[in-house]
Design a protein around this motif. Structure first.
Motif, mmCIF file in Angstrom:
data_model
loop_
_atom_site.group_PDB
_atom_site.id
_atom_site.type_symbol
_atom_site.label_atom_id
_atom_site.label_comp_id
_atom_site.label_asym_id
_atom_site.label_seq_id
_atom_site.Cartn_x
_atom_site.Cartn_y
_atom_site.Cartn_z
ATOM 1 N N PHE A 58 33.789 46.902 8.896
ATOM 2 C CA PHE A 58 33.455 47.634 10.119
ATOM 3 C C PHE A 58 33.023 49.077 9.866
ATOM 4 O O PHE A 58 32.623 49.767 10.801
ATOM 5 C CB PHE A 58 34.637 47.601 11.084
ATOM 6 N N GLY A 59 33.129 49.545 8.646
ATOM 7 C CA GLY A 59 32.684 50.896 8.334
ATOM 8 C C GLY A 59 33.712 51.964 8.606
ATOM 9 O O GLY A 59 33.423 53.158 8.491
ATOM 10 N N ASP A 60 34.934 51.539 8.977
ATOM 11 C CA ASP A 60 36.012 52.509 9.217
ATOM 12 C C ASP A 60 37.227 52.206 8.348
ATOM 13 O O ASP A 60 38.346 52.639 8.642
ATOM 14 C CB ASP A 60 36.402 52.517 10.690
ATOM 15 N N GLY A 61 37.010 51.421 7.270
ATOM 16 C CA GLY A 61 38.107 51.078 6.374
ATOM 17 C C GLY A 61 38.805 49.781 6.711
ATOM 18 O O GLY A 61 39.762 49.406 6.030
ATOM 19 N N THR A 62 38.355 49.090 7.773
ATOM 20 C CA THR A 62 38.959 47.817 8.153
ATOM 21 C C THR A 62 37.929 46.698 8.058
ATOM 22 O O THR A 62 36.719 46.950 8.006
ATOM 23 C CB THR A 62 39.536 47.862 9.575
ATOM 24 N N SER A 63 38.419 45.455 8.057
ATOM 25 C CA SER A 63 37.521 44.313 7.905
ATOM 26 C C SER A 63 38.055 43.110 8.678
ATOM 27 O O SER A 63 39.191 43.124 9.172
ATOM 28 C CB SER A 63 37.341 43.956 6.433
#
Length: 284
Positions: A58-63
């Motif tokens: 997601f581009g914020d460190g999460t998936s």
């Protein structure tokens, strides 16, 4: 001669075999997805073809490994989500996009209602007892627009003229200095909004000079619902930030509004009240 022919045949067959091996590339998934953003929550609708599994960064460190996830971002900002799609034979394709998470507004101009303004509470002005024309004003914003709600003792047929004084850079050292405190007004929006005309002017010259140049900008405002009842006129509108000098890049701006009779014969009222500072709207 026969030996030479035989060798040539082998070379051709080898060449064909080599070409076949090169053409046997692994199939790659055809990445395609849609995004829908509401406030900080993004719905990813995955329409990729040819894949058997997925991974989202997601581009914020999460998936996520869901096919079509819904993700809430932690804060406003720019993000680059990426989808990795894996085929049956293990080939991986990827596709990225850029999204901007920004404040959204509950205000809708096409719903034939003013009820959505009940949710807007951050930027509201209620007039004092000495102000007899304006009753209330509310403001809201998102990445594209500034939304305005006005409530006053009038009727649409009066074709009242409204002057919006905007300090678009929130800097009292630039723009016109008027009797509306705590601002230097870079832009003037003037017109009989409910009579179909409204114009944009940019300040020029010294700060004590009432000198504004017409910009010729069009399609910078849209009027929504208007309601008249019991001698009170209410209406909503929005301003396109990209069409008005300074409103796209600024972190905050100030606004004060003065209303005049349609024949310019008298001032009707102002909001905020006379002598009160203009309203500061902070985009951050």
């Amino acid at each position: 001669m026969k030996i030479i022919k035989y060798i040539l045949q082998l070379l051709v067959l080898a060449s064909i075999a080599g070409a076949c091996k090169k053409d046997e590339a692994k199939p790659v998934a055809d990445i395609f997805y849609k995004v829908n953003i509401v406030d900080k929550t993004v719905t990813f609708t995955n329409e990729t073809k040819g894949a058997v599994s997925y991974k989202w960064d997601f581009g914020d460190g999460t998936s996520s490994t869901e096919t079509s996830p819904v993700h809430t971002y932690p804060e406003k900002g720019k993000y680059v989500p990426t989808l990795y799609a894996t085929t049956q034979d293990g080939s991986v394709a990827e596709g990225s996009t850029v999204i901007y998470i920004a404040k959204t507004s509950p205000v809708k101009l096409d719903d034939n209602s003013l009820a959505d303004w009940d949710e807007v509470k951050d930027y509201e002005i209620v007039s004092g007892a000495g102000e007899t024309f304006f009753k209330r004003a509310k403001f809201d914003y998102d990445a594209q627009y500034i939304y305005v709600y006005l409530e006053m003792a009038s009727k649409a047929a009066n074709a009242d003229i409204f002057d919006f004084y905007l300090d678009t850079d929130n800097n009292a050292g630039t723009g016109l200095v008027t009797d509306i405190p705590e601002g230097g007004y870079d832009v003037l929006l003037e017109g009989a909004i409910l009579d179909g005309w409204f114009d944009v002017f940019n300040h020029k010259g010294a700060q004590n000079e009432f000198s504004f140049d017409p910009t010729g900008v069009t399609e910078f405002y849209t009027v929504g619902t208007k309601v008249e009842t019991g001698g009170i006129l209410k209406f909503e509108m929005r301003l396109n930030r990209s069409k008005i000098k300074g409103l796209s890049a600024t972190k905050a701006f100030r606004v004060g509004i003065i209303a005049t009779k349609g024949d310019w014969s008298a001032t009707l009222g102002r909001i905020p009240d006379a002598g009160k500072p203009s309203l500061l709207i902070n985009f951050e």
